[in-house]
Design an enzyme around this catalytic site. Structure first.
Site, PDB file in Angstrom:
ATOM      1  N   ASP A  96      -4.664  -8.002  -6.732  1.00 43.08           N
ATOM      2  CA  ASP A  96      -4.268  -9.309  -7.273  1.00 43.08           C
ATOM      3  C   ASP A  96      -5.487 -10.230  -7.366  1.00 43.08           C
ATOM      4  OD1 ASP A  96      -1.390  -8.539  -7.026  1.00 43.08           O
ATOM      5  OD2 ASP A  96      -1.934  -8.519  -4.912  1.00 43.08           O
ATOM      6  N   HIS A 117       2.328  -9.435  -1.756  1.00 43.20           N
ATOM      7  CA  HIS A 117       1.983  -8.672  -2.967  1.00 43.20           C
ATOM      8  C   HIS A 117       3.282  -8.476  -3.758  1.00 43.20           C
ATOM      9  CE1 HIS A 117       0.340  -5.897  -5.818  1.00 43.20           C
ATOM     10  NE2 HIS A 117       1.253  -5.006  -5.487  1.00 43.20           N
TER      11      HIS A 117
HETATM   12  P1  NAD Z   1       2.944   8.275  -6.918  1.00 40.60           P
HETATM   13  O1  NAD Z   1       4.433   8.379  -6.986  1.00 40.60           O
HETATM   14  O2  NAD Z   1       2.106   8.824  -8.020  1.00 40.60           O
HETATM   15  O3  NAD Z   1       2.433   8.956  -5.576  1.00 40.60           O
HETATM   16  C1  NAD Z   1       3.018   8.706  -4.340  1.00 40.60           C
HETATM   17  C2  NAD Z   1       2.810   9.950  -3.490  1.00 40.60           C
HETATM   18  O4  NAD Z   1       3.254   9.649  -2.176  1.00 40.60           O
HETATM   19  C3  NAD Z   1       3.587  11.171  -3.978  1.00 40.60           C
HETATM   20  O5  NAD Z   1       2.695  12.254  -4.172  1.00 40.60           O
HETATM   21  C4  NAD Z   1       4.560  11.444  -2.821  1.00 40.60           C
HETATM   22  O6  NAD Z   1       4.804  12.837  -2.643  1.00 40.60           O
HETATM   23  C5  NAD Z   1       3.810  10.830  -1.668  1.00 40.60           C
HETATM   24  N1  NAD Z   1       4.640  10.520  -0.499  1.00 40.60           N
HETATM   25  C6  NAD Z   1       5.902  10.037  -0.464  1.00 40.60           C
HETATM   26  N2  NAD Z   1       6.323   9.920   0.796  1.00 40.60           N
HETATM   27  C7  NAD Z   1       5.318  10.335   1.583  1.00 40.60           C
HETATM   28  C8  NAD Z   1       5.171  10.465   2.990  1.00 40.60           C
HETATM   29  N3  NAD Z   1       6.169  10.178   3.829  1.00 40.60           N
HETATM   30  N4  NAD Z   1       3.990  10.922   3.460  1.00 40.60           N
HETATM   31  C9  NAD Z   1       2.984  11.242   2.630  1.00 40.60           C
HETATM   32  N5  NAD Z   1       3.083  11.161   1.283  1.00 40.60           N
HETATM   33  C10 NAD Z   1       4.235  10.702   0.777  1.00 40.60           C
HETATM   34  O7  NAD Z   1       2.663   6.732  -6.679  1.00 40.60           O
HETATM   35  P2  NAD Z   1       1.287   5.943  -6.875  1.00 40.60           P
HETATM   36  O8  NAD Z   1       1.207   5.478  -8.284  1.00 40.60           O
HETATM   37  O9  NAD Z   1       0.172   6.714  -6.296  1.00 40.60           O
HETATM   38  O10 NAD Z   1       1.599   4.625  -6.005  1.00 40.60           O
HETATM   39  C11 NAD Z   1       1.756   4.710  -4.622  1.00 40.60           C
HETATM   40  C12 NAD Z   1       2.286   3.394  -4.065  1.00 40.60           C
HETATM   41  O11 NAD Z   1       1.355   2.335  -4.279  1.00 40.60           O
HETATM   42  C13 NAD Z   1       3.586   2.901  -4.717  1.00 40.60           C
HETATM   43  O12 NAD Z   1       4.414   2.387  -3.685  1.00 40.60           O
HETATM   44  C14 NAD Z   1       3.132   1.772  -5.618  1.00 40.60           C
HETATM   45  O13 NAD Z   1       4.166   0.828  -5.846  1.00 40.60           O
HETATM   46  C15 NAD Z   1       2.030   1.191  -4.759  1.00 40.60           C
HETATM   47  N6  NAD Z   1       1.062   0.309  -5.445  1.00 40.60           N
HETATM   48  C16 NAD Z   1       0.591  -0.768  -4.746  1.00 40.60           C
HETATM   49  C17 NAD Z   1      -0.342  -1.610  -5.307  1.00 40.60           C
HETATM   50  C18 NAD Z   1      -0.875  -2.814  -4.545  1.00 40.60           C
HETATM   51  O14 NAD Z   1      -1.633  -3.586  -5.148  1.00 40.60           O
HETATM   52  N7  NAD Z   1      -0.576  -3.020  -3.280  1.00 40.60           N
HETATM   53  C19 NAD Z   1      -0.796  -1.365  -6.595  1.00 40.60           C
HETATM   54  C20 NAD Z   1      -0.326  -0.237  -7.278  1.00 40.60           C
HETATM   55  C21 NAD Z   1       0.617   0.602  -6.692  1.00 40.60           C
HETATM   56  C1  LMR Z   2       0.828  -3.384  -8.969  1.00 43.13           C
HETATM   57  O1  LMR Z   2       0.589  -4.529  -8.544  1.00 43.13           O
HETATM   58  O2  LMR Z   2       0.235  -2.879  -9.940  1.00 43.13           O
HETATM   59  C2  LMR Z   2       1.922  -2.568  -8.305  1.00 43.13           C
HETATM   60  O3  LMR Z   2       2.165  -3.069  -7.018  1.00 43.13           O
HETATM   61  C3  LMR Z   2       3.152  -2.577  -9.130  1.00 43.13           C
HETATM   62  C4  LMR Z   2       4.234  -1.685  -8.574  1.00 43.13           C
HETATM   63  O4  LMR Z   2       5.390  -2.169  -8.525  1.00 43.13           O
HETATM   64  O5  LMR Z   2       3.954  -0.528  -8.232  1.00 43.13           O
END
Ligand code: NAD
Ligand code: LMR
Length: 325
Positions: free
Chosen positions: A160, A188
């Site tokens: 962010d 977030h």
């Molecule tokens: P994704 O679905 O591509 O990958 C998530 C992975 O986590 C999968 O491979 C799944 O098998 C694994 N997983 C699920 N439960 C698990 C566990 N108990 N132990 C280990 N691995 C486990 O998702 P992504 O695009 O990589 O995003 C991951 C997370 O990050 C999501 O929750 C998304 O919303 C979040 N995110 C946060 C931000 C931020 O700014 N904070 C930004 C983008 C995404």
């Molecule tokens: C982001 O800020 O890109 C993600 O947290 C959005 C989401 O919901 O995975």
């Protein structure tokens, strides 16, 4: 004497953020160009094979700093002796899922991972939670790790922060490097508050360089809803930019910075209720985050900081009610 490798554990290693993150860690961008690393990739059993494929690719890069890779579905193995834990894997919200269901599902992930960190991680463990809802997932993990200092549990608002820098730079037609003292407050989520009343551009307060309508009606919602806009455009949530922000967060935590944004446990500063993991303006000194003190908060900011803190309090109350903390 050569430095012994730092163990970095990445959960959700087979996911899209994992894929964007692991190669950068192994190349030295997380901790520094002279710090050897050992990677531990934690996945659910069904995704271990895919993570093993990524491990093969990591091998194939012959990174000079990468001293070993393990792939496991057991948190007790993954966090054994870990120095840096990047908790990326989380349960995404699916159609028809209520907020309570999402929190419950994530409680089932972050509670046991917090306990495994408590029982097995190295004394200097630092935890960054990326998986959403990141702030409250971090709180859940922290509450299951009573022997780890509470402030070692953080959540990511650096994406962010970087989005806010980029939006303001585009508006003012300046390089991002000219912008100082940007701050994201709160959760977030869409209630986060990107603050231009302390940000400076060329020594001037950013809020005075833009009109109030743009700040209120364009800048704040664009930054706060950028994650949803990316999902709409890509058909998947942000991955490379999220990985980049995770690298920035940990690099600055370990190596120091005078000003950035990070979600850390509140000590009650700026009226943010103690204990919730909320984003603040922070510096990192001697390997520790410190909330930057003494900023004047005007009525516009007060209202928005309070609203986001309220949302975090509600999330904390919900996970308490569910018995997750
Ligand atoms: P994704 O679905 O591509 O990958 C998530 C992975 O986590 C999968 O491979 C799944 O098998 C694994 N997983 C699920 N439960 C698990 C566990 N108990 N132990 C280990 N691995 C486990 O998702 P992504 O695009 O990589 O995003 C991951 C997370 O990050 C999501 O929750 C998304 O919303 C979040 N995110 C946060 C931000 C931020 O700014 N904070 C930004 C983008 C995404
Ligand atoms: C982001 O800020 O890109 C993600 O947290 C959005 C989401 O919901 O995975």
């Amino acid at each position: 004497m050569a430095q012994s490798p730092v163990k970095v554990t990445v959960t959700g290693a087979a996911g899209q953020i994992g894929y964007a993150l692991l190669f950068r860690i192994a190349s030295g961008q997380l901790l520094g160009a002279d710090v050897p690393v050992k990677l531990s990739l934690l996945e659910i059993p069904q995704a271990v094979k895919a993570a093993e494929g990524t491990a093969m690719e990591l091998d194939d890069c012959a990174f000079p700093l990468l001293s070993g890779i393990e792939v496991t579905a057991d948190p007790n193995v993954a966090f054994d002796g870990t120095n840096v834990a990047l908790l990326v894997g989380a349960r995404p919200r699916t159609a028809g899922m209520e907020r309570g269901d999402l929190l419950q599902a994530n409680g089932g992930i972050f509670g046991p991972q917090g306990k495994a960190i408590n029982d097995h991680a190295a004394d200097d463990i630092r935890v960054l939670v990326v998986g959403n809802p990141a702030n409250t997932n971090s709180l859940i993990a922290q509450q299951h790790a009573p022997d780890v200092p509470a402030e070692r549990f953080t959540a990511m608002t650096r994406l962010d922060h970087n989005r806010a820098l980029s939006q303001l730079a585009a508006k003012l037609q300046v390089p991002v490097t000219e912008i100082k003292k940007m701050t994201i407050w709160g959760n977030h989520s869409a209630t986060q508050y990107p603050d231009l009343f302390h940000a400076e551009v060329g020594g001037k307060i950013a809020a005075e360089l833009v009109d109030e309508a743009w700040l209120r009606d364009t800048f704040i919602p664009t930054v706060a809803k950028r994650g949803a806009a990316i999902i709409e455009a890509r058909g998947a949530s942000s991955a490379a930019s999220a990985a980049n922000a995770a690298i920035d967060h940990v690099f600055d935590w370990v190596n120091g910075t005078e000003w950035t944004s990070a979600a850390i446990p509140s000590d009650g500063s700026y009226g943010v209720p103690e204990g919730i993991i909320s984003s603040f303006p922070v510096a990192s000194r001697n390997g520790k985050w410190e909330i930057i003190q003494g900023l004047e908060i005007n009525a516009f900011s007060r209202e928005r900081i309070d609203a986001s803190a309220r949302e975090l309090e509600e999330e904390r109350a919900a996970v308490r009610e569910l018995g997750l903390i």
